[in-house]
Design an enzyme around this catalytic site. Sequence first.
Site, PDB file in Angstrom:
ATOM      1  N   GLY A  46     -35.986 -44.666   5.495  1.00  0.00           N
ATOM      2  CA  GLY A  46     -35.245 -45.764   4.885  1.00  0.00           C
ATOM      3  C   GLY A  46     -35.945 -46.221   3.618  1.00  0.00           C
ATOM      4  O   GLY A  46     -37.160 -46.035   3.480  1.00  0.00           O
ATOM      5  N   GLN A  51     -38.220 -51.853  -3.001  1.00  0.00           N
ATOM      6  CA  GLN A  51     -39.395 -50.966  -2.996  1.00  0.00           C
ATOM      7  C   GLN A  51     -39.513 -50.124  -4.261  1.00  0.00           C
ATOM      8  O   GLN A  51     -40.579 -49.589  -4.549  1.00  0.00           O
ATOM      9  CB  GLN A  51     -39.354 -50.037  -1.766  1.00  0.00           C
ATOM     10  CG  GLN A  51     -39.551 -50.772  -0.457  1.00  0.00           C
ATOM     11  CD  GLN A  51     -39.406 -49.836   0.719  1.00  0.00           C
ATOM     12  OE1 GLN A  51     -38.316 -49.539   1.155  1.00  0.00           O
ATOM     13  NE2 GLN A  51     -40.523 -49.334   1.237  1.00  0.00           N
ATOM     14  N   CYS A  91     -44.361 -48.028   6.835  1.00  0.00           N
ATOM     15  CA  CYS A  91     -43.584 -48.413   5.659  1.00  0.00           C
ATOM     16  C   CYS A  91     -44.113 -47.652   4.451  1.00  0.00           C
ATOM     17  O   CYS A  91     -45.321 -47.554   4.262  1.00  0.00           O
ATOM     18  CB  CYS A  91     -43.720 -49.918   5.438  1.00  0.00           C
ATOM     19  SG  CYS A  91     -42.833 -50.507   3.997  1.00  0.00           S
ATOM     20  N   LEU A  92     -43.190 -47.161   3.626  1.00  0.00           N
ATOM     21  CA  LEU A  92     -43.612 -46.429   2.430  1.00  0.00           C
ATOM     22  C   LEU A  92     -44.395 -47.326   1.475  1.00  0.00           C
ATOM     23  O   LEU A  92     -45.160 -46.840   0.658  1.00  0.00           O
ATOM     24  CB  LEU A  92     -42.386 -45.851   1.711  1.00  0.00           C
ATOM     25  CG  LEU A  92     -41.616 -44.770   2.487  1.00  0.00           C
ATOM     26  CD1 LEU A  92     -40.316 -44.437   1.773  1.00  0.00           C
ATOM     27  CD2 LEU A  92     -42.468 -43.526   2.663  1.00  0.00           C
ATOM     28  N   HIS A 133     -35.534 -53.550   9.170  1.00  0.00           N
ATOM     29  CA  HIS A 133     -36.750 -53.390   8.364  1.00  0.00           C
ATOM     30  C   HIS A 133     -36.384 -53.403   6.864  1.00  0.00           C
ATOM     31  O   HIS A 133     -37.039 -54.080   6.060  1.00  0.00           O
ATOM     32  CB  HIS A 133     -37.425 -52.071   8.756  1.00  0.00           C
ATOM     33  CG  HIS A 133     -38.637 -51.700   7.966  1.00  0.00           C
ATOM     34  ND1 HIS A 133     -39.889 -51.576   8.518  1.00  0.00           N
ATOM     35  CD2 HIS A 133     -38.797 -51.406   6.649  1.00  0.00           C
ATOM     36  CE1 HIS A 133     -40.764 -51.233   7.581  1.00  0.00           C
ATOM     37  NE2 HIS A 133     -40.122 -51.115   6.429  1.00  0.00           N
ATOM     38  N   GLU A 134     -35.320 -52.676   6.511  1.00  0.00           N
ATOM     39  CA  GLU A 134     -34.945 -52.586   5.084  1.00  0.00           C
ATOM     40  C   GLU A 134     -34.352 -53.904   4.570  1.00  0.00           C
ATOM     41  O   GLU A 134     -34.596 -54.285   3.428  1.00  0.00           O
ATOM     42  CB  GLU A 134     -33.957 -51.438   4.853  1.00  0.00           C
ATOM     43  CG  GLU A 134     -34.405 -50.057   5.317  1.00  0.00           C
ATOM     44  CD  GLU A 134     -35.786 -49.635   4.862  1.00  0.00           C
ATOM     45  OE1 GLU A 134     -36.255 -50.150   3.832  1.00  0.00           O
ATOM     46  OE2 GLU A 134     -36.412 -48.809   5.542  1.00  0.00           O
ATOM     47  N   HIS A 137     -37.019 -56.127   3.509  1.00  0.00           N
ATOM     48  CA  HIS A 137     -37.512 -55.830   2.148  1.00  0.00           C
ATOM     49  C   HIS A 137     -36.705 -56.596   1.101  1.00  0.00           C
ATOM     50  O   HIS A 137     -37.263 -57.124   0.133  1.00  0.00           O
ATOM     51  CB  HIS A 137     -37.408 -54.335   1.838  1.00  0.00           C
ATOM     52  CG  HIS A 137     -38.555 -53.513   2.346  1.00  0.00           C
ATOM     53  ND1 HIS A 137     -39.866 -53.758   1.978  1.00  0.00           N
ATOM     54  CD2 HIS A 137     -38.602 -52.443   3.174  1.00  0.00           C
ATOM     55  CE1 HIS A 137     -40.655 -52.865   2.574  1.00  0.00           C
ATOM     56  NE2 HIS A 137     -39.917 -52.061   3.306  1.00  0.00           N
TER      57      HIS A 137
HETATM   58 ZN    ZN Z   1     -40.595 -50.502   4.474  1.00  0.00          ZN
END
Ligand code: ZN
Length: 175
Positions: A46, A51, A91-92, A133-134, A137
């Site tokens: 995702g 991000q 998480c990225l 989660h997204e 963000h």
């Molecule tokens: Zn993330």
Amino acid sequence: MAKLEILELPDARLRTIARPVEAFDDDLCQLIKDMTETMYHANGIGLAATQVDVHRRLLVLDVSEAQDQPRVYINPRILESEGSETCEEGCLSVPGIYAEVSRAERVRVSAQNPDGSFFEERLDGMHAICLQHEIDHLDGKLFVDYLSPLKRRMVTKKLEKQRKNTSPKATQVML
Ligand code: ZN
């Protein structure tokens, strides 16, 4: 298509609250393509626009095993949520850190398609977790915010340390 740079903690831009998408145009389609490519390239399941330093409310995800079912949610809103489920998340934007987070087990979401049309879905499992989660963000929130202050300090230290040495493992699930 272009690969975009992913912001990483402690970059303050990750704390920006994204504004709604208003223009459903070619630029939006290009952004969706670029975000999807960036997500796959980084081995994520995702990616939220926040991000990649675009502060508009959209996210892409693909929770399929074969990574061949990309989905896009524009201006997503959780209408209902029920149950509770704990999952180890990564998480990225927080590379190399994994921690257990509790989220709703099932959600009902409304969002828009790239052409501006609305849709509604009921999600569960990893799909529901990833979406929550997204959306976090887009509200400037990271999964490490759910941890205790002590654990958060450990995460900060680990990030500082690994910035100097190693790269994150590519095999674990990152959202
Ligand atoms: Zn993330």
